[in-house]
Structures are given as C-alpha cells and as structure tokens.
Write an enzyme that holds these catalytic residues in place. Structure first.
Site, short mmCIF file in Angstrom:
data_model
loop_
_atom_site.label_atom_id
_atom_site.label_comp_id
_atom_site.label_asym_id
_atom_site.label_seq_id
_atom_site.Cartn_x
_atom_site.Cartn_y
_atom_site.Cartn_z
N ARG A 61 0.87 -1.19 0.00
CA ARG A 61 0.00 0.00 0.00
C ARG A 61 0.90 1.23 0.00
O ARG A 61 1.44 1.61 1.04
CB ARG A 61 -0.88 -0.02 1.26
CG ARG A 61 -2.06 0.93 1.22
CD ARG A 61 -2.67 1.10 2.60
NE ARG A 61 -1.88 2.01 3.41
CZ ARG A 61 -1.80 1.96 4.75
NH1 ARG A 61 -2.44 1.03 5.43
NH2 ARG A 61 -1.06 2.84 5.41
N TYR B 155 3.34 6.14 11.44
CA TYR B 155 3.63 4.78 11.92
C TYR B 155 4.46 3.93 10.97
O TYR B 155 4.81 2.81 11.28
CB TYR B 155 2.32 4.04 12.26
CG TYR B 155 1.30 3.98 11.12
CD1 TYR B 155 1.44 3.05 10.10
CD2 TYR B 155 0.22 4.84 11.07
CE1 TYR B 155 0.52 2.98 9.07
CE2 TYR B 155 -0.70 4.79 10.04
CZ TYR B 155 -0.55 3.86 9.05
OH TYR B 155 -1.46 3.79 8.02
N HIS C 109 -3.71 4.75 4.45
CA HIS C 109 -4.83 3.80 4.44
C HIS C 109 -6.03 4.39 3.69
O HIS C 109 -6.59 3.79 2.78
CB HIS C 109 -5.22 3.42 5.87
CG HIS C 109 -6.49 2.64 5.96
ND1 HIS C 109 -6.60 1.36 5.48
CD2 HIS C 109 -7.70 2.98 6.45
CE1 HIS C 109 -7.84 0.93 5.68
NE2 HIS C 109 -8.53 1.89 6.25
#
Ligand code: TPP
Ligand code: MG
Length: 388
Positions: A285, A298, A289
């Site tokens: 990815r 993160y 998100h």
C-alpha cells in the site's frame, strides 16, 4: 508434563499435526498425516525482465497493452480522487496506489458473467468490468447511488465491514453451483481481513461444497497501522486455505502477467467443477490507508521508498518497451487520454444532482421505526433550511 494429545485419544495416537517450526516430542509413534507447500508465482521482475517459462499471455502484446492502459487510468484517477478530497470535493477516499496490477489482472482474468465481491479499494477490477469513473466518485462523494453500477448489474457494491464480503462471495458461488451455471465469484479481502472469523467461514463453506469461488487476498502488508508481522504468525496468507481443504497460492501482486495467469487458472478450475482457490497477491500500500489517515506517523520512510522500486506500472511499461510494443509517443498520448477521461468523470460527478436527505433513510427497513421517521423529518427540515 505437557501432553498435547486430545483427552479422548489413546496415548499412542499421533495427536494433532502442527507446524511448530522445531521438533517437539509428542511421545508415541509419529506419523505425518498432512503436508503442504505454497507456490509463489512471478514472471516479470521489478526491472521488467520476463522469467521463462512464461504463460501465453506474456506474448499477447495487445492484451498486455490493454491492461497497462487501464493500470495507467487507475493511477491517474486515484491521484485525482485524493486531490478532490483534499480540496473538499470528495469524502474520505481509499487510494489503491500500488495495487494496480492486482486489480487489473484480476479483472482481466474474470468473465463478464462472473460476480465480483469487492472491499473498498478495488476499482481497477471494477473499471475493467464496466463500472464508470463517475460512479466511483459519486459513491465516495457520499451518495450510495454510486454503487448502483450501470454495468455490471450483479456485482456487489463496495464493502466497508471487513470480511463480510467473504460470505457474499461464498453464497453467490453456492447459488451458481445449485443452478448449474458455469459462473464464478471472485471475492477480495485484505491481509488484515484474513484474521476475521468471516474469512474462515467463507473459505470453509467454499471448500466443503467445492464451490466455484476464488478468494483474492491482497496482502499490502498493512491493515491501517497494523503491520503484517503483528497481524499473524503465519508465514504466508495463502496457507490459511489449507485449513479449509482448498489450494492456496501466492503471486507477485505487482506483476500483472502473474496475477492474470494465476487467477485465470483458478477461475478455469473453479468453472469446470474443480472447486475454490485462495490467491494471495503480494503487493504494497503505497498510499495512506485512506485520506483520513497519515501513514507517516507509523510507517518507516525507507520501507515506502523501497516499495516504490517494485511498483507495478514500472515493470510492465519496461517490458512493453523492451519488446518494442510501446514507445514514448504512445506513453504521452496515453497520459493525455487518461487525464481527459478523468476530467470528464469529475465534471459528470460535480454536476450530478445531489441526493435528497431521505436517501440515507431509504431501503433500511420495509417499515421504518418511529425514531427513524422522526429523524427523517428533522433532516428534511434542515435541508429546507427551516431549522439551524
Ligand atoms: C468489521 C470491521 N472491523 C473494523 C473495521 C475498521 N477497519 C477499516 S479498514 C481496516 C483494516 C483493513 O486492513 P486490510 O484487511 O489489510 O485491508 P487494506 O485496508 O489494507 O486494503 C479496519 C480494521 C471495519 N471497517 N470493519
Ligand atoms: Mg492490508
């Protein structure tokens, strides 16, 4: 002493078979009663070199170009959709940056009469199947009419509750089998989704009834902020299929040739009565998100830049150029064409009539409860600006 044998089994029973990674003394006679292996498929490496023996699709330039063109459109649209959200013209949006080969490869492997049960990122597959760019924008603009695709009428809408689509996919495949129709369901799920109970329920049913279903696990290594290493201790997600008694196979999800080939074979098997398959597509990815997320909080920067080296468009473009099937002029024309198509879709979306506030209450209950009727009235008054 630790005794792993189930209570009702005699003491010399082989006990349950476990892959514990190191020898464990169970006592009694040891017999291996099950073994498995997971195959990984890649034909195009990150530089666009073809590994032989390659499937016939690797020689079909026209089809490869068709797939590459759509992958480029997906990338162009995706970038635009994020920009629309950033400028307040679209709701929260789930980018599919980096997933283009998986999504287009799966779409190209399917037949029009098959049924797709997507999650929320797979518009590359949907576009191949005929969904319009403007419909995708309408949905992410907060209007459910965007899921009422003009084509394909029998595909499922986007599915936000993680893993519930597994049951839709298995159920549809059961219907095809009962009716004797030579059709398959294709169900997407993410790496995080494979931890949900519904994932196992879906593949278990499909295995038990030998259903014509293919489950594509898009392993993009992250489930929002949870990395795959924390998600599961299993070495591959494909091997989760073994528990359901069905084959599991891994594919390089950034290699459109491999995805198209592996999913095509799984569908062919399913269509001819050979039962379901779990295909794990390894990808990454590259985006946040969703637009409501900030992955830089993160995720290590180095991991992302390294993943960009393996991204899916680079390698198929390099391969097409090496084989003389593609050149810079075609590339420029494609970029302009994609930009034109996306702009036309944005115009269509922005000029689409807004849904009434009633829309969010419609289709929930045959007979709506009093509380909802009151809320509907309130929404109507707000919409008419009679109340603030
Ligand atoms: C049943 C349910 N639980 C939690 C959520 C919140 N949620 C949305 S996306 C997501 C992570 C999904 O990760 P993955 O399955 O890897 O798919 P990806 O987003 O990476 O495509 C979670 C937990 C949800 N939508 N549905
Ligand atoms: Mg994921």
């Amino acid at each position: 002493m630790y005794n792993p044998a189930p209570v009702n089994e005699p003491p010399d029973s082989p006990g349950p078979v476990r892959d514990l990674g190191s020898p464990v003394a169970f006592g009694g006679i040891l017999t291996t009663v099950a073994q498995f292996e997971i195959k990984h498929h890649q034909f195009l490496d990150a530089e666009g070199n073809l590994r032989e023996p390659a499937p016939a699709i690797a020689r079909d330039s026209a089809e490869l170009i068709r797939m590459y063109r759509l992958m480029t459109l997906v990338r162009t649209f995706d970038t635009k959709a994020v920009n629309l959200q950033r400028t307040g013209k679209l709701g929260t949006y789930a980018s599919c940056l980096g997933h283009e080969a998986t999504h287009v490869g799966v779409g190209a492997a399917m037949r029009p009469e098959d049924v797709l049960a997507p999650v929320y990122r797979e518009f590359g597959t949907q576009l191949w199947r005929g969904v319009k760019l403007s419909e995708i924008l309408i949905y992410w603009g907060g209007d459910e009419r965007g899921c009422d695709f003009s084509v394909p009428r029998q595909d499922f809408p986007w599915c936000i509750p993680i893993a519930s689509q597994m049951l839709h996919g298995a159920g549809v495949a059961m219907a095809f089998k009962i009716r004797g129709e030579p059709r398959c369901s294709v169900t997407y799920i993410g790496d995080g989704g494979t931890s949900e109970g519904a994932f196992y329920e879906g593949i278990n049913l499909a295995g038990a009834r030998a259903l014509p279903a293919v489950f594509v696990v898009v392993n993009n290594r992250w489930a929002i902020s949870v990395p795959i290493e924390s998600q599961t201790a299993t070495r591959t997600l494909a091997q989760k299929a073994i528990a359901a008694g069905i084959p599991g196979v891994q594919v390089d999800g950034n290699d459109v040739i491999a995805v198209r080939h592996v999913v095509g074979e799984a569908l062919e098997r399913a269509r001819s009565g050979g039962g379901p398959t779990v295909v794990e597509a390894l990808t990454y990815r590259l985006s946040d998100h969703t637009t409501a997320d900030d992955a830089s909080r993160y995720r290590p920067v180095g991991e992302v830049s390294e993943a960009w080296q393996r991204e899916p468009l680079l390698r198929i473009r390099a391969f097409l150029k090496k084989t003389g099937a593609w050149d810079d002029r075609q590339e420029d024309e494609l970029k302009s064409e994609c930009a034109r198509q996306v702009e036309a879709a944005v115009d269509e979306y922005l000029s689409a009539p807004k849904p009434s506030t009633d829309a969010m209450f419609d289709h929930l209950f045959a007979k709506p409860p009093k509380s909802l009727l009151q809320q509907r009235e309130m929404a109507r008054r707000y919409a008419n600006k009679q109340e603030h």
